[in-house]
Write an enzyme that holds these catalytic residues in place. Structure first.
Site, PDB file in Angstrom:
ATOM      1  N   PHE A  12       0.823  -1.215   0.000  1.00  0.00           N
ATOM      2  CA  PHE A  12       0.000   0.000   0.000  1.00  0.00           C
ATOM      3  C   PHE A  12       0.863   1.273   0.000  1.00  0.00           C
ATOM      4  O   PHE A  12       0.759   2.107  -0.912  1.00  0.00           O
ATOM      5  CB  PHE A  12      -0.952  -0.116   1.203  1.00  0.00           C
ATOM      6  CG  PHE A  12      -1.337   1.153   1.876  1.00  0.00           C
ATOM      7  CD1 PHE A  12      -1.961   2.166   1.166  1.00  0.00           C
ATOM      8  CD2 PHE A  12      -1.119   1.317   3.241  1.00  0.00           C
ATOM      9  CE1 PHE A  12      -2.346   3.338   1.813  1.00  0.00           C
ATOM     10  CE2 PHE A  12      -1.501   2.470   3.891  1.00  0.00           C
ATOM     11  CZ  PHE A  12      -2.096   3.490   3.170  1.00  0.00           C
ATOM     12  N   ILE A  13       1.773   1.393   0.952  1.00  0.00           N
ATOM     13  CA  ILE A  13       2.599   2.612   1.012  1.00  0.00           C
ATOM     14  C   ILE A  13       3.673   2.549  -0.079  1.00  0.00           C
ATOM     15  O   ILE A  13       3.938   3.535  -0.775  1.00  0.00           O
ATOM     16  CB  ILE A  13       3.248   2.789   2.404  1.00  0.00           C
ATOM     17  CG1 ILE A  13       2.179   2.747   3.504  1.00  0.00           C
ATOM     18  CG2 ILE A  13       4.024   4.103   2.461  1.00  0.00           C
ATOM     19  CD1 ILE A  13       2.726   2.731   4.932  1.00  0.00           C
ATOM     20  N   THR A  36       1.757  -9.820   1.299  1.00  0.00           N
ATOM     21  CA  THR A  36       0.664  -8.886   1.628  1.00  0.00           C
ATOM     22  C   THR A  36       0.497  -7.820   0.538  1.00  0.00           C
ATOM     23  O   THR A  36      -0.505  -7.126   0.526  1.00  0.00           O
ATOM     24  CB  THR A  36       0.892  -8.188   2.988  1.00  0.00           C
ATOM     25  OG1 THR A  36       2.140  -7.484   2.932  1.00  0.00           O
ATOM     26  CG2 THR A  36       0.936  -9.177   4.134  1.00  0.00           C
ATOM     27  N   SER A  80       1.476  -5.547  11.204  1.00  0.00           N
ATOM     28  CA  SER A  80       0.256  -5.579  12.014  1.00  0.00           C
ATOM     29  C   SER A  80       0.579  -5.957  13.452  1.00  0.00           C
ATOM     30  O   SER A  80       1.299  -6.927  13.695  1.00  0.00           O
ATOM     31  CB  SER A  80      -0.721  -6.593  11.416  1.00  0.00           C
ATOM     32  OG  SER A  80      -1.698  -6.957  12.354  1.00  0.00           O
ATOM     33  N   TYR A 143       5.301  -6.715  17.288  1.00  0.00           N
ATOM     34  CA  TYR A 143       5.482  -5.829  16.131  1.00  0.00           C
ATOM     35  C   TYR A 143       6.274  -4.574  16.523  1.00  0.00           C
ATOM     36  O   TYR A 143       7.213  -4.162  15.828  1.00  0.00           O
ATOM     37  CB  TYR A 143       4.119  -5.432  15.561  1.00  0.00           C
ATOM     38  CG  TYR A 143       4.197  -4.437  14.433  1.00  0.00           C
ATOM     39  CD1 TYR A 143       4.617  -4.835  13.171  1.00  0.00           C
ATOM     40  CD2 TYR A 143       3.863  -3.104  14.621  1.00  0.00           C
ATOM     41  CE1 TYR A 143       4.705  -3.922  12.129  1.00  0.00           C
ATOM     42  CE2 TYR A 143       3.947  -2.186  13.590  1.00  0.00           C
ATOM     43  CZ  TYR A 143       4.369  -2.592  12.351  1.00  0.00           C
ATOM     44  OH  TYR A 143       4.453  -1.686  11.325  1.00  0.00           O
ATOM     45  N   VAL A 173      -0.806   5.114   8.805  1.00  0.00           N
ATOM     46  CA  VAL A 173      -0.940   5.602   7.433  1.00  0.00           C
ATOM     47  C   VAL A 173      -2.238   5.044   6.824  1.00  0.00           C
ATOM     48  O   VAL A 173      -2.600   3.891   7.062  1.00  0.00           O
ATOM     49  CB  VAL A 173       0.276   5.150   6.596  1.00  0.00           C
ATOM     50  CG1 VAL A 173       0.230   5.781   5.212  1.00  0.00           C
ATOM     51  CG2 VAL A 173       1.576   5.511   7.316  1.00  0.00           C
ATOM     52  N   ARG A 211      -5.656   8.250  17.087  1.00  0.00           N
ATOM     53  CA  ARG A 211      -4.482   7.993  16.255  1.00  0.00           C
ATOM     54  C   ARG A 211      -4.166   9.228  15.425  1.00  0.00           C
ATOM     55  O   ARG A 211      -5.056   9.980  15.036  1.00  0.00           O
ATOM     56  CB  ARG A 211      -4.760   6.821  15.283  1.00  0.00           C
ATOM     57  CG  ARG A 211      -4.964   5.458  15.941  1.00  0.00           C
ATOM     58  CD  ARG A 211      -3.670   4.927  16.524  1.00  0.00           C
ATOM     59  NE  ARG A 211      -3.794   3.595  17.104  1.00  0.00           N
ATOM     60  CZ  ARG A 211      -4.119   3.357  18.376  1.00  0.00           C
ATOM     61  NH1 ARG A 211      -4.396   4.348  19.197  1.00  0.00           N
ATOM     62  NH2 ARG A 211      -4.167   2.122  18.822  1.00  0.00           N
TER      63      ARG A 211
HETATM   64  C1  UD1 Z   1      -0.027   0.220  14.688  1.00  0.00           C
HETATM   65  C2  UD1 Z   1       0.925   1.411  14.750  1.00  0.00           C
HETATM   66  C3  UD1 Z   1       1.182   1.949  13.378  1.00  0.00           C
HETATM   67  C4  UD1 Z   1       1.588   0.845  12.448  1.00  0.00           C
HETATM   68  C5  UD1 Z   1       0.498  -0.230  12.417  1.00  0.00           C
HETATM   69  C6  UD1 Z   1       0.849  -1.392  11.520  1.00  0.00           C
HETATM   70  C7  UD1 Z   1       0.389   2.405  16.928  1.00  0.00           C
HETATM   71  C8  UD1 Z   1      -0.077   3.611  17.625  1.00  0.00           C
HETATM   72  N1  UD1 Z   1       0.360   2.472  15.594  1.00  0.00           N
HETATM   73  O1  UD1 Z   1      -1.253   0.664  14.303  1.00  0.00           O
HETATM   74  O2  UD1 Z   1       2.229   2.907  13.429  1.00  0.00           O
HETATM   75  O3  UD1 Z   1       1.796   1.334  11.167  1.00  0.00           O
HETATM   76  O4  UD1 Z   1       0.373  -0.730  13.732  1.00  0.00           O
HETATM   77  O5  UD1 Z   1      -0.258  -2.237  11.413  1.00  0.00           O
HETATM   78  O6  UD1 Z   1       0.817   1.452  17.527  1.00  0.00           O
HETATM   79  N2  UD1 Z   1      -9.537  -1.274  15.355  1.00  0.00           N
HETATM   80  C9  UD1 Z   1     -10.918  -1.379  15.495  1.00  0.00           C
HETATM   81  N3  UD1 Z   1     -11.598  -2.178  14.624  1.00  0.00           N
HETATM   82  C10 UD1 Z   1     -10.987  -2.866  13.629  1.00  0.00           C
HETATM   83  C11 UD1 Z   1      -9.566  -2.753  13.481  1.00  0.00           C
HETATM   84  C12 UD1 Z   1      -8.885  -1.944  14.372  1.00  0.00           C
HETATM   85  O7  UD1 Z   1     -11.503  -0.774  16.384  1.00  0.00           O
HETATM   86  O8  UD1 Z   1     -11.673  -3.569  12.876  1.00  0.00           O
HETATM   87  C13 UD1 Z   1      -8.818  -0.393  16.280  1.00  0.00           C
HETATM   88  C14 UD1 Z   1      -7.598  -1.020  16.928  1.00  0.00           C
HETATM   89  O9  UD1 Z   1      -7.960  -1.751  18.084  1.00  0.00           O
HETATM   90  C15 UD1 Z   1      -6.781   0.229  17.235  1.00  0.00           C
HETATM   91  C16 UD1 Z   1      -7.113   1.183  16.074  1.00  0.00           C
HETATM   92  O10 UD1 Z   1      -8.327   0.699  15.517  1.00  0.00           O
HETATM   93  O11 UD1 Z   1      -7.184   0.815  18.444  1.00  0.00           O
HETATM   94  C17 UD1 Z   1      -6.066   1.201  14.982  1.00  0.00           C
HETATM   95  O12 UD1 Z   1      -5.766  -0.154  14.642  1.00  0.00           O
HETATM   96  P1  UD1 Z   1      -4.867  -0.499  13.365  1.00  0.00           P
HETATM   97  O13 UD1 Z   1      -5.385   0.187  12.175  1.00  0.00           O
HETATM   98  O14 UD1 Z   1      -4.714  -1.971  13.331  1.00  0.00           O
HETATM   99  O15 UD1 Z   1      -3.486   0.181  13.679  1.00  0.00           O
HETATM  100  P2  UD1 Z   1      -2.596   0.274  15.039  1.00  0.00           P
HETATM  101  O16 UD1 Z   1      -2.514  -1.033  15.697  1.00  0.00           O
HETATM  102  O17 UD1 Z   1      -2.977   1.487  15.806  1.00  0.00           O
END
Ligand code: UD1
Length: 316
Positions: A12-13, A36, A80, A143, A173, A211
């Site tokens: 993607f990026i 991926t 992830s 991770y 991102v 975020r």
């Molecule tokens: C983390 C890292 C980010 C990195 C990414 C790689 C942090 C702050 N950020 O992202 O820099 O690039 O991993 O994957 O650690 N969520 C829902 N419903 C869903 C999916 C996710 O509520 O269906 C929530 C998650 O619980 C989380 C937020 O959305 O609180 C973001 O999740 P996600 O997009 O997976 O990224 P991070 O884990 O924050």
């Protein structure tokens, strides 16, 4: 024409970065194992790049693909938090051993600079916001540890092996071509998929976690700036926007954009999750010339438009 290598260039990026490099006149080679990433992400630029289907765990294969490169952008990873908990061996091997292999191959090939995709997850749950580069890392997931170790390796390759490296901590991102098809997909790609399919997304926790969602074009632009910035070698910088939005806010904004009302389902908080994340951008602005162009509204609008055009509702 300077040769650039993008590991993870079919992702993607990476695929956004490839397009930006081509626009700037670079010659681009992509290294990707398509685990991926997808070749379709490179669709209209496919015949303008060199494509190497290589797994970065395969150290011997990297040398010939990297030879002659001036800059390597190392974005290949298993990206992830939950996947690194479910399958720590795979993510360890790719994110740590693979990163070592890329740095080693780049040093041997006398590449001028490696730009490494690090992660904001390294900060973990430190209370202070915004997260500044000088904070002690507090990784909460495999991770986060893996990405942090990659930063350390990048810095040590600079000090011990004379390879210029710059690590950029990416902050959540989002944008076109983010794959929504896996349970490990980034939350905004899943939101887009549900919005267009008129299905309810699941929010883990109360949705008040926040975020620093960063539009992919801004991150790709910063990668290129980091490849040239004087005085940046051996250092790490935040690659975020310097703002933060809760999941509830974003889901609400998306419903308004689409003119629909769809309550999200709420589930238990996810293991390894960080509560709040926001970048301090002063160093990246001053030393790399970081200048994010996209507000969250503009980024969401463009992203939604891309999903609307490419993901038929029936298929999501
Ligand atoms: C983390 C890292 C980010 C990195 C990414 C790689 C942090 C702050 N950020 O992202 O820099 O690039 O991993 O994957 O650690 N969520 C829902 N419903 C869903 C999916 C996710 O509520 O269906 C929530 C998650 O619980 C989380 C937020 O959305 O609180 C973001 O999740 P996600 O997009 O997976 O990224 P991070 O884990 O924050």
């Amino acid at each position: 024409m300077a040769k650039c290598v993008v590991t993870g260039g079919a992702g993607f990026i990476g695929s956004t970065l490839v397009r930006k490099l081509l626009e700037g006149g670079a010659s681009v080679a992509v290294i990707d194992n398509l685990l991926t990433g997808h070749e379709k992400n490179l669709f209209e630029v496919r015949d303008r790049i060199e494509f190497h289907r290589i797994d970065i765990r395969d150290a011997a294969a990297l040398g010939p693909a990297i030879r002659g490169a001036e800059v390597v952008y190392h974005l290949a990873a298993i990206p992830s938090v939950p996947r690194s908990i479910d399958d720590p061996v795979l993510s360890h091997e790719v994110n740590i051993d693979g990163t070592f292999n890329v740095l080693q191959a780049a040093a041997q090939a006398k590449v001028r600079r490696v730009v490494y995709a690090a992660s904001s997850s390294a900060y973990g749950d430190s209370e202070t916001l915004p997260k500044i580069e000088t904070m002690l890392p507090r990784p909460k997931s495999p991770y986060a540890v893996q990405k942090l170790l990659g930063e350390y390796y990048a810095s040590v390759f600079h000090s011990c092996f004379d390879l210029e490296t710059v690590a950029l901590r990416f902050f959540n991102v989002y944008g076109p071509r983010q794959d929504p098809s896996s349970p490990y997909s980034g939350v905004l790609s899943l939101f887009m998929k549900h919005l267009l399919a008129r299905t309810q997304p699941t929010i883990f926790g109360d949705g008040e976690q926040s975020r620093d969602f960063t539009y992919v074009e801004d991150v790709a632009g910063l990668c290129i700036k980091a490849s040239n910035a004087p005085g940046a070698a051996g250092k790490m910088y935040n690659a975020g926007n310097g703002g933060r939005f809760t999941l509830n806010f974003i889901w609400d904004a998306l419903q308004k954009m689409e003119g629909v009302k769809l309550e999200a389902k709420y589930g238990p908080p996810r293991a390894g999750d960080v509560r709040h994340s926001m970048a301090e951008t002063t160093a990246a602005v001053a030393e790399l010339g970081h200048a994010p162009q996209f507000t969250i509204e503009e980024g969401l609008k463009r992203t939604l438009e891309w999903y609307r055009q490419t993901q038929p509702a029936a298929a999501v």
